[in-house]
Design an enzyme around this catalytic site. Structure first.
Site, mmCIF file in Angstrom:
data_model
loop_
_atom_site.group_PDB
_atom_site.id
_atom_site.type_symbol
_atom_site.label_atom_id
_atom_site.label_comp_id
_atom_site.label_asym_id
_atom_site.label_seq_id
_atom_site.Cartn_x
_atom_site.Cartn_y
_atom_site.Cartn_z
ATOM 1 N N TYR A 1 0.838 -1.204 0.000
ATOM 2 C CA TYR A 1 0.000 0.000 0.000
ATOM 3 C C TYR A 1 0.870 1.250 0.000
ATOM 4 O O TYR A 1 0.707 2.148 -0.830
ATOM 5 C CB TYR A 1 -0.928 -0.016 1.218
ATOM 6 C CG TYR A 1 -1.646 1.291 1.465
ATOM 7 C CD1 TYR A 1 -2.537 1.800 0.522
ATOM 8 C CD2 TYR A 1 -1.435 2.018 2.632
ATOM 9 C CE1 TYR A 1 -3.194 3.014 0.737
ATOM 10 C CE2 TYR A 1 -2.085 3.216 2.863
ATOM 11 C CZ TYR A 1 -2.961 3.707 1.907
ATOM 12 O OH TYR A 1 -3.599 4.905 2.125
ATOM 13 N N ALA A 2 1.820 1.310 0.918
ATOM 14 C CA ALA A 2 2.723 2.463 0.989
ATOM 15 C C ALA A 2 3.552 2.578 -0.281
ATOM 16 O O ALA A 2 3.752 3.682 -0.819
ATOM 17 C CB ALA A 2 3.630 2.338 2.207
#
Length: 333
Positions: free
Chosen positions: A152-153
């Site tokens: 996600y990051a």
């Protein structure tokens, strides 16, 4: 103004669209209504927005480039706020390809659509998760952000880098705002506040990750929306810094901005606020921190203050009370 919001049926998109409509703007919303969480909740948000004749909903996926470009071609938005994304750190462990598709490919399509019809300002939602494996606190916009701990990051950081290249090549004014643990009414069911509230009301135990030693710079959704609307009026201009803390690119009308109050709250204090608002104590099951999660998030809000004059300041106790009141009314709990 003519405004396009991607992810308009999402938690933040809904609140932002409602605020902009109240200010008299014309808003087009895009959302794919995926089943990551309860679609009925998303439909309820869009239904409220659709009560205003100046809101036009479009159910489509930003990975569908022709459909997205058709909306942008027709609207020619003056402001674009890109919120559509596959969210959730924990879900990233199960379905990483969803993040590459939505957050990278979909964001590229948004950038390309805006290249063809440049808005006065393109704002793109990033996340505090991009700071990754760092012990440096608080997080500053000019800190290194290349040690992502989850996909996600990594996908959000990739979006930022792509956005910078478009800003440089096509002189497209872009602000990527990194928000910090947003919560409030109409929140996402996968987030801690929603899960804690539901479990406590049902008499079920709550899972407390990191054995309660984690801390988050919680941001109430109304504060976030206020910051976004204020930032919208301040597109980056190459060569025009607002101070030494400015993340403005030296080669593009591009900057990143933290949206957080700079006041981390311990997880156990957050849980205590939920218990107080509900008038019930929670049974707690303590767990190890999950893979990809950081122990503490903490925003340095100096740049946000310099640009907008304000930083998020709603106390967690009040924000949690507002969420609980909404939850009880919406679910009849």
């Amino acid at each position: 103004m003519r405004v396009l919001i991607t992810g308009s049926a999402g938690f933040i998109g809904f609140h932002l669209a409602r605020r902009l409509l109240a200010k008299g703007h014309t808003v087009a919303g895009i959302d794919n209504m995926n089943a990551y969480y309860d679609v009925a909740l998303k439909q309820a948000r869009h239904a409220i927005l659709s009560e205003d004749p100046r809101f036009t909903p479009h159910v489509l996926d930003i990975t569908d480039r022709p459909a997205l470009e058709a909306v942008v071609d027709g609207l020619r938005p003056e402001l674009v706020v890109h919120l559509a994304a596959q969210a959730g750190v924990r879900h990233a462990l199960k379905a990483p390809e969803d993040y590459v598709s939505s957050n990278i490919q979909g964001s590229f399509h948004v950038l390309e659509a805006c290249r063809k019809h440049p808005p006065a300002h393109l704002l793109m939602a990033s996340t505090s998760s991009v700071y990754g494996a760092t012990d440096k606190l608080p997080f500053r916009e000019d800190d290194q952000a290349d040690t992502a701990l989850n996909i996600y990051a990594a996908s959000k950081r990739s979006m930022e880098v792509m956005a910078h290249s478009h800003a440089h090549l096509w002189k497209l004014p872009v602000t990527c705002f990194r928000f910090f643990t947003v919560y409030g009414p109409w929140g996402r069911p996968d987030m801690a506040l929603f899960r804690f509230t539901r479990a406590i009301l049902a008499g079920e135990p709550i899972e407390v990750y990191g054995h309660g030693r984690m801390a988050r710079d919680f941001t109430y959704v109304d504060d976030l929306v206020e910051a976004i609307t204020r930032l919208a009026a301040h597109p980056p201009v190459e060569g025009h810094q607002v101070g030494e803390m400015d993340s403005l690119s030296p080669v593009a009308p591009f900057r990143v901005v933290n949206i957080g109050g700079g006041n981390p709250v311990q997880l156990m204090d957050f849980i205590a606020a939920v218990e107080s608002a509900l008038g019930r104590q929670a049974e707690k099951l303590y767990r190890d921190r999950q893979p990809g999660e950081v122990e503490t998030t903490w925003a340095e809000p100096a740049l946000l203050r310099a640009l907008t004059g304000e930083v998020p300041e709603t106390p967690v106790t009040r924000g949690v009370q507002e969420f609980v009141a909404w939850y009880r009314e919406f679910y009849g709990a």
